[in-house]
Design an enzyme around this catalytic site. Structure first.
Site, PDB file in Angstrom:
ATOM      1  N   LEU A 397       0.807  -1.230   0.000  1.00 18.03           N
ATOM      2  CA  LEU A 397       0.000   0.000   0.000  1.00 18.03           C
ATOM      3  C   LEU A 397       0.839   1.279   0.000  1.00 18.03           C
ATOM      4  O   LEU A 397       0.359   2.336   0.393  1.00 18.03           O
ATOM      5  CB  LEU A 397      -0.955   0.036   1.210  1.00 18.03           C
ATOM      6  CG  LEU A 397      -1.784  -1.219   1.481  1.00 18.03           C
ATOM      7  CD1 LEU A 397      -2.667  -1.007   2.697  1.00 18.03           C
ATOM      8  CD2 LEU A 397      -2.622  -1.588   0.277  1.00 18.03           C
ATOM      9  N   CYS A 398       2.077   1.222  -0.452  1.00 21.31           N
ATOM     10  CA  CYS A 398       2.975   2.389  -0.420  1.00 21.31           C
ATOM     11  C   CYS A 398       3.050   2.978   0.985  1.00 21.31           C
ATOM     12  O   CYS A 398       3.126   4.195   1.156  1.00 21.31           O
ATOM     13  CB  CYS A 398       2.530   3.448  -1.420  1.00 21.31           C
ATOM     14  SG  CYS A 398       2.838   2.999  -3.130  1.00 21.31           S
ATOM     15  N   SER A 399       2.984   2.097   1.993  1.00 19.72           N
ATOM     16  CA  SER A 399       3.066   2.546   3.383  1.00 19.72           C
ATOM     17  C   SER A 399       4.091   1.676   4.108  1.00 19.72           C
ATOM     18  O   SER A 399       3.737   0.840   4.938  1.00 19.72           O
ATOM     19  CB  SER A 399       1.691   2.428   4.049  1.00 19.72           C
ATOM     20  OG  SER A 399       1.727   2.915   5.373  1.00 19.72           O
TER      21      SER A 399
END
Length: 821
Positions: A397-399
């Site tokens: 999640l690009c986290s």
């Protein structure tokens, strides 16, 4: 606060009605892959189209009336957007950017230009684009909630660091991973503690996720961020545009910016003196380089009008999404297997106002476990969700910070996963007993209660096990060693990976090579931009490209059986079987290509006629590449298939009860041998038992579905039994060695399946079967299996012609010679 049930029901009913009218592209889909509107409403597109076809707008950098009209409209829309966020134009300026990341880069560019650079602190929950700003900083620190409490208490994370011109603190108003919200007052509190220090402190707020479903109020006395980045499409669905909002006292940070573009300067001299004068009246004039996307900005005006008309205020959107998120969370959290173990591991707090003073946004992140307590692969969730028209997001999640914290992944574990092929954007698997990503379902303004209910029904149907499934070995004990004689029903090779097959006619003996059947998956279609080999999973029309091997003329004839063939687009292309170097681009070996996530070096054809034929047929840019046998290094691949835990018949393991890493072999004879493969996914040869297909079709028809043919599974060899006995179904799961004619083959393990089996090989259309039924009847340890991988195994010391040039043919007897113990 969440709305009351009656208010929520009334608003939800209104959204249901506008959903049918405004979002026809959804049809029967469940769209939970967003945090806001993110899809353009029909009335928005109609309104935008009317304006574009009735008014002439020109490049704003001109004196014509159409250009001046654009300038006036942009100024008005800029003010309207500031007003949308309750931002006083005398206190804030707004810069249009392509996306939120572009806004971050403008701030980083300015901070980097300071004489002594900047120190950078970012919160653990930040998006990857915020994390990336650390690479230009003099020193950086990642802070979590404990660190923030310490910093707010007066402890400077850079107290012992070298000097810098400023400190930049960045964080997200709402985590896009788990929806948690963070205090908008942090910048004000930090600045109060930094008074008297020589280096000023600036704050960058990522409001992209928060503002999608909540009112961002820049007029609040608590709000003190200097820079705010936003994704406007997440709020309005269209256009694809971002914004950077800058507090005017912080504008001087951009004074040292070096680059200038068209429209951002008043004068430029070039030859005798290199000098320029920047625009000085407004910050946005100095930062909006080149021609603004003025048509997109006009669309933004329509978007704000339509959004207000459809959904009312952002407060109503917030109440609606909070209500739906609570129902989604409670539904997932309450799911239990038949043995009472929970189905979901939740990473999101319950999204209501009582959880924290700030609440939680309408984002629910979780993972799934089976009834034995093992993790369910995210790849399997994705495959089934696609078939059910459910749109969710899985993976990292690009986290990176939040996901690592939620999954307790240490840096060394993440580096190990990278070495094992786990990458951002790739299928996430289980590594070292831990998942490498999460499942995220988020609701927005256009979401409805029916979306939530359908998603809960999906999880219930496919992932809740009412009664724990016994190991496959136990199911097969009664019949696994039954003596049966099979024969080869069909032999098929697939010359071009993921395209149609060439069926070997009866009576023709076919060569068996160390890499598999001759001519099988020796070519592939490669996207020239990404280097990825195309797959039928993404491009089902590939099955309409039917190769035929013409040995008499030395040609591979490929016929396209889809629509669109005419004089400009021939229906057939001929490719020489010869590997003549003149056919290939001499630079192709330097082109990085990937097959199943593995880097390879293939030979790319230079003929425009050949490459255009495939590009025009599929409607996607691609080039034909060849990966002939006999290569080494990046021109060689080895089999990945192995015997699965559920196939062992004596150990009777429970799913997830054994470690992923096998114990070392006791002797050299137990050392695994590496079978060579070309462009197949995992092994040289794939075998399918037609008795198993029949049994599967019985299950499919019992569920009300339509039977599928043998070719759905794209096997090289299909075998059948003389006696259509039920015990022959799935018996291949227990075999370790078979003999076809006078050739011996070693079975490498069960074949893991994906939704590609749902592509009708005759029409190229997608269907739900057979994967939906396979997921219920053939899923073990969270993965779906059907068919068997195998490789040819020459007999040591046999110097006969049959051993030196092995062949098989349709009709030959198949005898089981060994079983998995």
């Amino acid at each position: 606060m969440a709305s009351t049930d009656s208010t929520a029901a009334a608003y939800n009913e209104a959204v249901e009605e506008l959903r049918q009218r405004e979002y026809p592209m959804l049809e029967d889909s469940v769209y939970l892959d967003h945090a806001g509107s993110t899809l353009p409403a029909k009335s928005l597109m109609d309104s935008f189209a009317r304006e574009m076809t009735s008014t002439l707008y020109g490049n704003p950098h001109s004196g014509s009336w159409s250009s001046q009209l654009s300038t006036l409209r942009i100024d008005d829309i800029r003010l309207r957007l500031l007003s949308f966020f309750h931002a006083d134009p005398s206190e804030y300026d707004l810069v249009f950017v392509p996306n939120a990341t572009a806004g971050v880069k403008l701030v980083v560019e300015a901070m980097r230009s300071l004489p002594e650079g900047y120190s950078y602190a970012y919160h653990q929950a930040c998006h990857t684009s915020i994390v990336g700003a650390r690479e230009d900083a003099r020193q950086s620190a990642c802070v979590d909630d404990v660190d923030m409490a310490s910093w707010l208490g007066g402890s400077d994370p850079f107290a012992s660091a070298g000097p810098s011109s400023a400190t930049l603190f960045a964080y997200s108003a709402q985590s896009h991973m788990d929806g948690r919200r963070y205090p908008l007052s942090w910048p004000r509190e930090l600045k109060e503690h930094s008074n008297g220090k020589s280096a000023p402190l600036f704050a960058l707020l990522d409001a992209a996720s928060f503002s999608a479903t909540s009112q961002l109020d820049l007029s609040s006395s608590d709000f003190a961020a200097d820079f705010v980045v936003l994704s406007l499409y997440k709020i309005f669905g269209f256009p694809d545009l971002g914004a950077l909002i800058v507090r005017r006292p912080a504008e001087y940070i951009f004074d040292r910016r070096h680059y200038f573009g068209g429209g951002t300067v008043d004068l430029v001299t070039c030859k005798k003196e290199q000098w320029h004068a920047r625009k000085t009246q407004f910050l946005h004039e100095r930062l909006e380089d080149g021609t603004l996307p003025f048509h997109n900005i006009m669309a933004l005006d329509s978007a704000m009008t339509v959004h207000s008309k459809l959904f009312g205020s952002m407060d109503k959107v917030s109440a609606h999404t909070s209500y739906l998120a609570q129902r989604l969370f409670d539904g997932l959290d309450s799911l239990r297997h038949g043995n009472t173990l929970p189905v979901c591991v939740m990473y999101t707090q319950r999204p209501d106002a009582s959880t924290t003073s700030l609440g939680v946004g309408p984002v629910v992140s979780f993972n799934l476990k089976n009834s034995a307590g093992g993790w369910v692969s995210l790849g399997e969730v994705d495959k089934l969700a696609i078939l059910q028209k459910i749109h969710i997001r899985t993976g990292g999640l690009c986290s990176p910070g939040n996901v690592a914290a939620a999954l307790a992944l240490e840096p060394w574990e993440m580096k190990r996963n990278l070495s094992a092929g786990i990458r951002c954007g790739a299928d996430s698997e289980i590594m070292g007993g831990k998942p490498t990503g999460v499942i995220r379902a988020s609701v927005g303004a256009m979401s409805t209660e029916s979306d939530v209910n359908r998603f809960l029904e999906f999880i219930q149907e496919f992932f809740v096990e009412d009664y724990p499934t016994p190991p496959l070995s136990q199911q097969l004990d009664e019949t696994s060693h039954a003596a049966s004689t099979f024969r080869v029903k069909s032999v098929t090779v697939f010359p071009i990976k993921s395209c149609g097959g060439h069926v070997v006619p009866p009576g023709l003996r076919w060569d068996v090579k160390p890499e598999g059947l001759a001519w099988d998956r020796e070519w592939c279609l490669v996207h020239p931009g990404s280097g990825q080999a195309l797959s039928q999973k993404r491009y089902p029309k590939m099955t309409l490209l039917r190769p035929a091997l013409d040995f008499e003329n030395g040609l591979l004839r490929v016929t396209y059986h889809g629509p669109g063939s005419d004089a400009d687009h021939p229906s057939e292309i001929q490719i020489p079987l010869s590997a003549n170097p003149s056919l290939f681009d001499q630079e192709s070996k330097r082109m990085s290509s990937r097959v199943c996530g593995e880097e390879i070096s293939a030979q790319v054809y230079s003929s425009p006629d050949i490459n255009n034929f495939f590009s025009d047929s599929l409607g996607v840019p691609c080039v034909l590449a060849r990966f002939p046998a006999g290569g080494r290094g990046l021109t060689s691949r080895t089999a990945k298939a192995r015997i699965q835990k559920h196939q062992h018949t004596r150990l009777r393991p429970l799913p997830g009860s054994f470690p992923d890493i096998p114990s070392p072999p006791d002797s050299d004879s137990e050392q695994p041998s590496e079978s060579k493969i070309l462009l197949s996914n995992e092994s040289p040869i794939l075998l399918v038992n037609s008795c198993s297909v029949d049994a599967l079709n019985d299950d499919i028809t019992n569920r009300g579905g339509e039977v599928v043919p043998d070719d759905s599974f794209r096997a090289n060899i299909v075998i059948e039994s003389d006696e259509k006995a039920k015990h022959n179904a799935y018996s291949e799961d227990t075999w370790s060695k078979i003999r076809i004619g006078n050739q011996e083959f070693k079975l490498l393990g069960a074949c893991r399946r994906c939704q590609m089996v749902c592509v009708d090989q005759a029409s190229g259309n997608r269907r739900q079967e057979p994967f939906s039924t396979l997921a219920k009847t053939r899923r073990f340890d969270g993965k779906v299996y059907f068919g068997a991988h195998m490789t040819h195994e020459p007999r040591p010391g046999d110097a006969s012609l049959a051993s030196q040039a092995p062949t098989i043919q349709v009709g030959e007897a198949v005898t089981v010679q060994g079983w998995i113990s």
